[in-house]
Design an enzyme around this catalytic site. Sequence first.
Site, short mmCIF file in Angstrom:
data_model
loop_
_atom_site.label_atom_id
_atom_site.label_comp_id
_atom_site.label_asym_id
_atom_site.label_seq_id
_atom_site.Cartn_x
_atom_site.Cartn_y
_atom_site.Cartn_z
N ASP A 1 -8.85 -4.65 -5.84
CA ASP A 1 -8.32 -3.96 -4.65
C ASP A 1 -9.23 -2.78 -4.30
O ASP A 1 -9.50 -1.92 -5.12
CB ASP A 1 -6.90 -3.47 -4.93
CG ASP A 1 -6.15 -3.05 -3.67
OD1 ASP A 1 -6.78 -2.41 -2.80
OD2 ASP A 1 -4.96 -3.35 -3.57
N HIS B 1 -7.06 -6.21 -0.67
CA HIS B 1 -6.01 -5.20 -0.68
C HIS B 1 -4.68 -5.89 -0.40
O HIS B 1 -4.41 -6.30 0.71
CB HIS B 1 -6.31 -4.14 0.39
CG HIS B 1 -5.32 -3.03 0.44
ND1 HIS B 1 -4.76 -2.47 -0.69
CD2 HIS B 1 -4.78 -2.34 1.48
CE1 HIS B 1 -3.93 -1.50 -0.34
NE2 HIS B 1 -3.92 -1.41 0.97
N SER C 1 0.84 -1.20 0.00
CA SER C 1 0.00 0.00 0.00
C SER C 1 0.87 1.25 0.00
O SER C 1 1.69 1.43 -0.90
CB SER C 1 -0.94 -0.07 1.21
OG SER C 1 -1.99 0.86 1.08
#
Length: 531
Positions: free
Chosen positions: A471, A499, A252
């Site tokens: 995602d 994710h 991320s």
Amino acid sequence: MSGVLRIRSRLSACAALLAALVLTSCSPGTPLPNPLDPSESTDPPSATPSAGPTDHPDRPAPAVPDVEPEGFVDPPPGTGMARYHDQDVTWLPCGAALCADVSAPLDHDEPDGQALTLRMLKVPATAEPRLGTVFVNPGGPGYPGTSLAAGFDRTGLEQYDVVGWDPRGVGASTPVTCFQGEDLDAFTAMDTSPDDSAEEQALIVANRSFGQSCLERSGPLLEHISSVQTVHDLDLLRVLVGDERLSYVGYSYGTYLGALYAELYPDRVGRLVLDGAVDLSRTSETIQAQGFDRSLTAFAEWCVAQRCSLGESPTAVVEQVTRVFDQTDVQPMPTRSDRQLTQSLAVTGVISRLYSEARWPGLLQVLELAREGDGSGLLFYADEFNERGADGRYGQSAFAFPATSCVDTADGGIEDALQDWERAQEVAPVFGRYGGPALTCPVWPVEPDVWQEPIRGAGAPPVLVVGTTGDSATPYEYAVAMAEQLESAQLLTLEGEGHGAFRQGTPCIDGAVVRYLVTGELPPPGTRCRE
């Protein structure tokens, strides 16, 4: 970072992959049923391109108080960055792993000034020949890498030491602090999607107060927790563990740190895995709220396939969810505690369950409760997501996330944020609307420090970017764009929901990433894996 994790007025506009990798092993409250090479230059790249003072028109400019945050220390003996590279690193037992505290300059442009503390956690290699260190970062920004390293699945990576660190401002690494307890309860519960000018003004005042509380308690630290400073820290840690090149797995927001490292230190890159890529260019037409809208639709389709009680079509299921949001906007919903479920907490509770398909059954359960007028389930998930403990105190990431995001964000002020919100509602009718305007950073009390040059990583060895088509937090378009923008990057795709992809139960992804980290071999171009 506004283009990476769009922070709204509530603290937890988004969470990192840590929520899936680490927080699921925690039990806050009572759950519902089933719920270095010394020959290299010792100085960091100079002259960081920054946003400067010409933007962010509504940020106040209060005097920085002379407070000394926990973790401020005297610099090691010597001068310049050499004093930090030459410091001793003492690894001590830390549960089943080893931990070490080291010093870094508060400002890498002034290495002879104030120093701060960084915490590392290492799980040593158990196989030969040793390949060095792989650093891991869970994203956020504002989440502790030590927690990720402690529980990291090392299958196939036994030749590596796995090291996680708490970035500056985070966890045990000189943490940012702000107001706590009841004050933070009121802040996270307030209406974040204003219906009129009075609610809008209340939101602006609340965000100013929150930011001021962080400045009063954190002082000069608040000005020096940008991603640029963190990347310089990461290179220092590379030196201190004795590696000539950096091997790294970032999730991320951690993909931004890895990409920025490749830009600043291309000749020191080893093997970088960037999973759940962010909007590196900050110009994507796709916004984060669209990712959550898509995941809500996927949940609704799953719900209908399960013959769930929320509706006979995906549209009906989504309408049931927004009905809860609308009801709690008019009147907060009672729970089994002395607190009520407000609209912002309901939205947070739903978002928290959209990070992976494995969380959908729990979301269905708490939505069924909410339909009957009981907000306990959604409040539980919102508290879990916000890291609110049973004692009413919040985890430190509640402060580190907005503090880092806002110093990394060059904003156009309050009016610009409100206009962005209007545009967001056009492309993301659910979370673009109920997420509300991003008003924390426009009134943050320190100036931003943003790297403005294109990040291309020119000269870096091959980099592996991993993206998931479904995602929610970092839409797949970001991964495609990052792989195109970084000159040496290659994209590995997971066709599925969730994710982040590495270590999420897909052998095709795990095998490709491990092979790259161990041998340097990239998967064939265009490789797509399926759940």
